[in-house]
Design a protein around this motif. Structure first.
Motif, PDB file in Angstrom:
ATOM      1  N   SER A  41       0.831  -1.203   0.000  1.00 49.62           N
ATOM      2  CA  SER A  41       0.000   0.000   0.000  1.00 49.62           C
ATOM      3  C   SER A  41       0.869   1.259   0.000  1.00 49.62           C
ATOM      4  CB  SER A  41      -0.920  -0.016   1.218  1.00 49.62           C
ATOM      5  OG  SER A  41      -1.660   1.156   1.288  1.00 49.62           O
ATOM      6  N   ALA A  42       1.954   1.253   0.743  1.00 49.25           N
ATOM      7  CA  ALA A  42       2.861   2.406   0.755  1.00 49.25           C
ATOM      8  C   ALA A  42       3.514   2.593  -0.616  1.00 49.25           C
ATOM      9  CB  ALA A  42       3.931   2.214   1.827  1.00 49.25           C
ATOM     10  N   ILE A  43       3.805   1.507  -1.297  1.00 48.38           N
ATOM     11  CA  ILE A  43       4.358   1.615  -2.651  1.00 48.38           C
ATOM     12  C   ILE A  43       3.334   2.247  -3.590  1.00 48.38           C
ATOM     13  CG2 ILE A  43       5.148   0.273  -4.640  1.00 48.38           C
ATOM     14  CD1 ILE A  43       6.532  -1.597  -2.638  1.00 48.38           C
ATOM     15  N   PHE A  44       2.062   1.890  -3.425  1.00 46.51           N
ATOM     16  CA  PHE A  44       1.020   2.523  -4.239  1.00 46.51           C
ATOM     17  C   PHE A  44       0.960   4.026  -3.990  1.00 46.51           C
ATOM     18  CE2 PHE A  44      -1.516  -1.626  -4.638  1.00 46.51           C
ATOM     19  CZ  PHE A  44      -1.019  -1.848  -5.905  1.00 46.51           C
ATOM     20  N   VAL A  45       1.156   4.445  -2.742  1.00 47.60           N
ATOM     21  CA  VAL A  45       1.169   5.883  -2.440  1.00 47.60           C
ATOM     22  C   VAL A  45       2.340   6.556  -3.158  1.00 47.60           C
ATOM     23  CG1 VAL A  45       1.515   7.579  -0.598  1.00 47.60           C
ATOM     24  CG2 VAL A  45      -0.051   5.673  -0.252  1.00 47.60           C
ATOM     25  N   LEU A  46       3.507   5.895  -3.163  1.00 46.49           N
ATOM     26  CA  LEU A  46       4.657   6.455  -3.872  1.00 46.49           C
ATOM     27  C   LEU A  46       4.417   6.548  -5.376  1.00 46.49           C
ATOM     28  CD1 LEU A  46       7.718   4.764  -2.135  1.00 46.49           C
ATOM     29  CD2 LEU A  46       6.980   7.137  -1.988  1.00 46.49           C
ATOM     30  N   LEU A  47       3.619   5.641  -5.912  1.00 49.40           N
ATOM     31  CA  LEU A  47       3.309   5.658  -7.334  1.00 49.40           C
ATOM     32  C   LEU A  47       2.167   6.620  -7.670  1.00 49.40           C
ATOM     33  CD1 LEU A  47       3.587   1.855  -8.126  1.00 49.40           C
ATOM     34  CD2 LEU A  47       5.188   3.659  -8.737  1.00 49.40           C
ATOM     35  N   GLU A  48       1.772   7.432  -6.689  1.00 50.10           N
ATOM     36  CA  GLU A  48       0.707   8.422  -6.834  1.00 50.10           C
ATOM     37  C   GLU A  48      -0.621   7.780  -7.219  1.00 50.10           C
ATOM     38  OE1 GLU A  48       2.042  11.491  -9.448  1.00 50.10           O
ATOM     39  OE2 GLU A  48       3.766  11.977  -8.185  1.00 50.10           O
ATOM     40  N   ALA A  49      -0.910   6.664  -6.562  1.00 49.33           N
ATOM     41  CA  ALA A  49      -2.189   5.978  -6.751  1.00 49.33           C
ATOM     42  C   ALA A  49      -2.835   5.784  -5.376  1.00 49.33           C
ATOM     43  CB  ALA A  49      -1.967   4.639  -7.444  1.00 49.33           C
ATOM     44  N   PRO A  50      -3.308   6.872  -4.750  1.00 55.42           N
ATOM     45  CA  PRO A  50      -3.843   6.751  -3.388  1.00 55.42           C
ATOM     46  C   PRO A  50      -5.102   5.897  -3.312  1.00 55.42           C
ATOM     47  CG  PRO A  50      -4.279   8.928  -4.260  1.00 55.42           C
ATOM     48  CD  PRO A  50      -3.389   8.238  -5.256  1.00 55.42           C
ATOM     49  N   PHE A  51      -5.886   5.884  -4.383  1.00 56.97           N
ATOM     50  CA  PHE A  51      -7.096   5.066  -4.373  1.00 56.97           C
ATOM     51  C   PHE A  51      -6.737   3.583  -4.262  1.00 56.97           C
ATOM     52  CE2 PHE A  51     -10.523   2.797  -6.680  1.00 56.97           C
ATOM     53  CZ  PHE A  51     -11.544   3.056  -5.784  1.00 56.97           C
ATOM     54  N   LEU A  52      -5.751   3.139  -5.028  1.00 54.84           N
ATOM     55  CA  LEU A  52      -5.311   1.747  -4.933  1.00 54.84           C
ATOM     56  C   LEU A  52      -4.729   1.444  -3.558  1.00 54.84           C
ATOM     57  CD1 LEU A  52      -3.672   1.104  -8.412  1.00 54.84           C
ATOM     58  CD2 LEU A  52      -5.857   0.281  -7.559  1.00 54.84           C
ATOM     59  N   ALA A  53      -4.052   2.421  -2.962  1.00 58.58           N
ATOM     60  CA  ALA A  53      -3.489   2.216  -1.625  1.00 58.58           C
ATOM     61  C   ALA A  53      -4.606   2.006  -0.600  1.00 58.58           C
ATOM     62  CB  ALA A  53      -2.625   3.409  -1.230  1.00 58.58           C
ATOM     63  N   VAL A  54      -5.642   2.812  -0.682  1.00 62.64           N
ATOM     64  CA  VAL A  54      -6.760   2.681   0.258  1.00 62.64           C
ATOM     65  C   VAL A  54      -7.511   1.367   0.028  1.00 62.64           C
ATOM     66  CG1 VAL A  54      -8.977   3.686   0.920  1.00 62.64           C
ATOM     67  CG2 VAL A  54      -6.988   5.142   0.638  1.00 62.64           C
ATOM     68  N   ILE A  55      -7.720   1.019  -1.237  1.00 58.08           N
ATOM     69  CA  ILE A  55      -8.386  -0.251  -1.543  1.00 58.08           C
ATOM     70  C   ILE A  55      -7.540  -1.419  -1.047  1.00 58.08           C
ATOM     71  CG2 ILE A  55      -9.100  -1.747  -3.459  1.00 58.08           C
ATOM     72  CD1 ILE A  55     -11.038   0.523  -2.817  1.00 58.08           C
ATOM     73  N   GLN A  56      -6.222  -1.324  -1.191  1.00 60.91           N
ATOM     74  CA  GLN A  56      -5.317  -2.370  -0.687  1.00 60.91           C
ATOM     75  C   GLN A  56      -5.510  -2.538   0.813  1.00 60.91           C
ATOM     76  OE1 GLN A  56      -3.000  -4.213  -2.389  1.00 60.91           O
ATOM     77  NE2 GLN A  56      -2.032  -5.135  -0.622  1.00 60.91           N
ATOM     78  N   ILE A  57      -5.607  -1.451   1.530  1.00 58.54           N
ATOM     79  CA  ILE A  57      -5.773  -1.539   2.985  1.00 58.54           C
ATOM     80  C   ILE A  57      -7.152  -2.072   3.336  1.00 58.54           C
ATOM     81  CG2 ILE A  57      -5.947  -0.174   5.096  1.00 58.54           C
ATOM     82  CD1 ILE A  57      -3.686   1.565   3.993  1.00 58.54           C
ATOM     83  N   PHE A  58      -8.210  -1.534   2.713  1.00 59.03           N
ATOM     84  CA  PHE A  58      -9.567  -1.973   3.047  1.00 59.03           C
ATOM     85  C   PHE A  58      -9.800  -3.432   2.689  1.00 59.03           C
ATOM     86  CE2 PHE A  58     -11.743   2.452   2.858  1.00 59.03           C
ATOM     87  CZ  PHE A  58     -11.256   2.720   4.113  1.00 59.03           C
ATOM     88  N   VAL A  59      -9.462  -3.800   1.455  1.00 57.34           N
ATOM     89  CA  VAL A  59      -9.802  -5.140   0.981  1.00 57.34           C
ATOM     90  C   VAL A  59      -8.857  -6.188   1.542  1.00 57.34           C
ATOM     91  CG1 VAL A  59      -9.988  -6.604  -1.064  1.00 57.34           C
ATOM     92  CG2 VAL A  59     -10.940  -4.310  -1.089  1.00 57.34           C
ATOM     93  N   TYR A  60      -7.568  -5.998   1.355  1.00 55.91           N
ATOM     94  CA  TYR A  60      -6.635  -7.047   1.747  1.00 55.91           C
ATOM     95  C   TYR A  60      -6.348  -7.041   3.239  1.00 55.91           C
ATOM     96  CZ  TYR A  60      -5.982  -8.177  -3.089  1.00 55.91           C
ATOM     97  OH  TYR A  60      -6.196  -8.574  -4.362  1.00 55.91           O
ATOM     98  N   VAL A  61      -5.952  -5.897   3.784  1.00 56.19           N
ATOM     99  CA  VAL A  61      -5.630  -5.864   5.211  1.00 56.19           C
ATOM    100  C   VAL A  61      -6.897  -6.031   6.045  1.00 56.19           C
ATOM    101  CG1 VAL A  61      -4.644  -4.466   7.058  1.00 56.19           C
ATOM    102  CG2 VAL A  61      -3.574  -4.472   4.813  1.00 56.19           C
ATOM    103  N   GLY A  62      -7.987  -5.432   5.596  1.00 56.20           N
ATOM    104  CA  GLY A  62      -9.229  -5.536   6.360  1.00 56.20           C
ATOM    105  C   GLY A  62      -9.940  -6.851   6.171  1.00 56.20           C
TER     106      GLY A  62
END
Length: 166
Positions: A41-62
């Motif tokens: 998710s942090a890598i997604f933030v670095l790639l300027e894709a915050p939506f994918l980062a949030v989805i990564q946290i909600f779907v996979y981590v959650g």
């Protein structure tokens, strides 16, 4: 600077992924998998894709990690730890791991994507804003109902997995 953070997050991600495979305790494997998902998710933030980062946290981590923890609680962990590693079965997996690591290294070093060029900016957040408004305004009741159902499933799994005290 961004490349340094990327290398840091990628290194920690690989280490936690190896911990998932090598840990003898299933709970430790699940926690390492959660840490790996957070690094991605942090890598997604670095790639300027915050939506994918949030989805990564909600779907996979959650959601997915809750499912994994349900399974871990439902099995007998002590028996699973004893049956997890078969004698002599680690050598082919280790050889495959080394081959895949060499292949990944060759692909990364020969790729033009890591040449240090500037990232291409991604469009505005109009679609994300529409999705958030739709989810939290129009579909708030089903969203909250799903969270209550997941909470009830978690409590039910804890009750079913708990051993009776004698």
């Amino acid at each position: 600077m961004d490349q340094g953070f990327f290398l840091l997050f990628a290194t920690v991600s690989v280490i936690t992924a190896l911990t998932v495979v090598l840990a003898r305790n299933p709970v430790h494997s699940a926690l390492a998998l959660m840490a790996c998902f957070l690094q991605i998710s942090a890598i997604f933030v670095l790639l300027e894709a915050p939506f994918l980062a949030v989805i990564q946290i909600f779907v996979y981590v959650g959601a997915i990690m809750v499912l994994f923890l349900f399974v871990i609680m439902m099995i007998d962990v002590r028996e699973a730890v004893l049956q997890r590693f078969l004698p002599g079965g680690n050598l082919p997996a280790l050889v495959l791991l080394v081959l895949l690591g060499v292949e990944m290294s060759v692909l990364v070093f020969w790729s033009d994507r890591f040449s240090g060029s500037e990232p291409v900016p991604i469009g505005g957040g109009g679609d994300i804003r529409k999705l958030a408004t739709t989810l939290f305004a129009d579909y708030l009741l089903p969203f909250e109902a799903a969270s209550v159902i997941l909470l009830a499933a978690l409590v039910g799994a804890i009750v079913l997995a708990r051993k009776e005290r004698e």
